[in-house]
Scaffold this active site. Structure first.
Site, PDB file in Angstrom:
ATOM      1  N   TYR A  95      -1.896  -5.591  -3.289  1.00  0.00           N
ATOM      2  CA  TYR A  95      -1.145  -5.292  -2.066  1.00  0.00           C
ATOM      3  C   TYR A  95       0.291  -4.860  -2.432  1.00  0.00           C
ATOM      4  O   TYR A  95       0.909  -4.058  -1.733  1.00  0.00           O
ATOM      5  CB  TYR A  95      -1.164  -6.479  -1.105  1.00  0.00           C
ATOM      6  CG  TYR A  95      -0.800  -6.110   0.321  1.00  0.00           C
ATOM      7  CD1 TYR A  95      -1.532  -5.164   1.023  1.00  0.00           C
ATOM      8  CD2 TYR A  95       0.270  -6.728   0.960  1.00  0.00           C
ATOM      9  CE1 TYR A  95      -1.194  -4.815   2.330  1.00  0.00           C
ATOM     10  CE2 TYR A  95       0.607  -6.393   2.266  1.00  0.00           C
ATOM     11  CZ  TYR A  95      -0.126  -5.437   2.941  1.00  0.00           C
ATOM     12  OH  TYR A  95       0.218  -5.103   4.237  1.00  0.00           O
ATOM     13  N   LYS A 102       6.159  -5.865   4.002  1.00  0.00           N
ATOM     14  CA  LYS A 102       5.791  -6.751   5.126  1.00  0.00           C
ATOM     15  C   LYS A 102       6.722  -7.966   5.179  1.00  0.00           C
ATOM     16  O   LYS A 102       7.033  -8.452   6.278  1.00  0.00           O
ATOM     17  CB  LYS A 102       4.332  -7.195   5.031  1.00  0.00           C
ATOM     18  CG  LYS A 102       3.301  -6.093   5.299  1.00  0.00           C
ATOM     19  CD  LYS A 102       3.413  -5.469   6.685  1.00  0.00           C
ATOM     20  CE  LYS A 102       2.204  -4.596   7.004  1.00  0.00           C
ATOM     21  NZ  LYS A 102       2.387  -3.845   8.273  1.00  0.00           N
TER      22      LYS A 102
HETATM   23  O1  0WE Z   1      -1.311  -3.204   5.373  1.00  0.00           O
HETATM   24  C1  0WE Z   1      -2.413  -2.914   4.979  1.00  0.00           C
HETATM   25  C2  0WE Z   1      -2.688  -1.535   4.394  1.00  0.00           C
HETATM   26  C3  0WE Z   1      -1.721  -0.475   4.833  1.00  0.00           C
HETATM   27  C4  0WE Z   1      -1.793   0.757   3.974  1.00  0.00           C
HETATM   28  C5  0WE Z   1      -2.986   1.366   3.635  1.00  0.00           C
HETATM   29  C6  0WE Z   1      -2.990   2.512   2.859  1.00  0.00           C
HETATM   30  C7  0WE Z   1      -4.262   3.143   2.394  1.00  0.00           C
HETATM   31  C8  0WE Z   1      -4.082   4.624   2.106  1.00  0.00           C
HETATM   32  C9  0WE Z   1      -0.611   1.332   3.545  1.00  0.00           C
HETATM   33  N1  0WE Z   1      -0.586   2.453   2.787  1.00  0.00           N
HETATM   34  C10 0WE Z   1      -1.748   3.049   2.456  1.00  0.00           C
HETATM   35  N2  0WE Z   1      -1.681   4.186   1.689  1.00  0.00           N
HETATM   36  C11 0WE Z   1      -2.775   4.954   1.458  1.00  0.00           C
HETATM   37  O2  0WE Z   1      -2.672   5.968   0.726  1.00  0.00           O
HETATM   38  N3  0WE Z   1      -3.413  -3.844   5.023  1.00  0.00           N
HETATM   39  C12 0WE Z   1      -3.119  -5.171   5.538  1.00  0.00           C
HETATM   40  C13 0WE Z   1      -4.784  -3.594   4.567  1.00  0.00           C
HETATM   41  C14 0WE Z   1      -4.842  -3.934   3.105  1.00  0.00           C
HETATM   42  O3  0WE Z   1      -4.406  -3.060   2.160  1.00  0.00           O
HETATM   43  C15 0WE Z   1      -4.575  -3.667   0.930  1.00  0.00           C
HETATM   44  C16 0WE Z   1      -5.114  -4.944   1.105  1.00  0.00           C
HETATM   45  C17 0WE Z   1      -5.280  -5.122   2.508  1.00  0.00           C
HETATM   46  C18 0WE Z   1      -5.810  -6.324   3.192  1.00  0.00           C
HETATM   47  C19 0WE Z   1      -4.285  -3.182  -0.336  1.00  0.00           C
HETATM   48  C20 0WE Z   1      -4.556  -3.994  -1.437  1.00  0.00           C
HETATM   49  C21 0WE Z   1      -5.084  -5.260  -1.260  1.00  0.00           C
HETATM   50  C22 0WE Z   1      -5.368  -5.755  -0.002  1.00  0.00           C
END
Ligand code: 0WE
Length: 195
Positions: A95, A102
């Protein structure tokens, strides 16, 4: 209305249009985040300055800019809601910079709550457990994460998106009239576990 949250002109235009169309505003839901894919795959220590700044600009500063735009329209008071994730508080492998962004979003929520409280504008975050969205599908190990929540959370299941909606409705309502500056977990209780 399109809004690039990294552009002050876009934010100004959106709230000017909202003001013209509706006259006032009661709710602002902030549900936007971005970090470059490479920053979510490698090691946090390798995060570039560019990726770090972009992630914080889109995912955290935008709440401050949008709150500043929304506040003058919230003449009856209002509710501002941000979306967060446990990686703000504890290390979730991969993450990475999003967790740091966050953490900034959650701290910004508290400072905004203090500033805007006298205007009866409440500012809170919903910290959601994993949800199978389009953005989540590209994340390595995401289905294992869903299984872990089923196995380890007190409620032994994952959330359904309607439960995030219901929490948002609650936070927007007068039922939450004395709740501000908080991070409300909608995660089946996963975050209370030590093991
Ligand atoms: O906040 C998030 C993800 C937000 C996010 C997703 C992406 C995917 C595509 C931000 N930036 C990008 N950039 C991209 O190019 N989450 C809470 C979901 C999430 O993302 C993770 C998680 C979880 C849960 C990434 C790694 C590990 C766990």
């Amino acid at each position: 209305m399109p809004c690039d949250v990294t552009k002050d002109e876009d934010i100004d235009r959106v709230f000017a249009e909202v003001g013209q169309k509706f006259g006032k505003l009661h709710l602002l839901l902030h549900s936007v985040a971005f970090a470059p894919k490479a920053a979510l795959e490698g090691h946090f220590v390798d995060t570039t300055r560019e990726a770090y700044l972009l992630a914080h600009n889109v995912s955290a500063y935008s709440l401050v800019a949008l709150a500043r735009g929304a506040a003058p329209l919230m003449t009856d008071g209002g509710s501002i809601i941000g979306m967060s994730y446990y990686g703000a508080e504890k290390v979730v492998p991969h993450y990475n910079v999003m967790g740091v962004a966050k953490a900034s979003l959650e701290a910004s929520t508290r400072y905004l709550a203090y500033d805007l409280g006298p205007k009866k504008i409440r500012v809170n975050c919903i910290s959601a457990g994993p949800v199978n969205t389009l953005a989540a599908r590209g994340i390595a190990g995401f289905s294992e994460m869903l299984k872990t929540y089923e196995l380890r959370s007190p409620l032994k299941r994952n959330l359904v998106p309607e439960e995030l909606g219901a929490t948002g409705v609650f936070l927007a309502s007068d039922g939450a009239a004395c709740i501000t500056g908080q991070v409300i977990y909608v995660d089946g209780g996963y975050c209370i576990m030590g093991m």
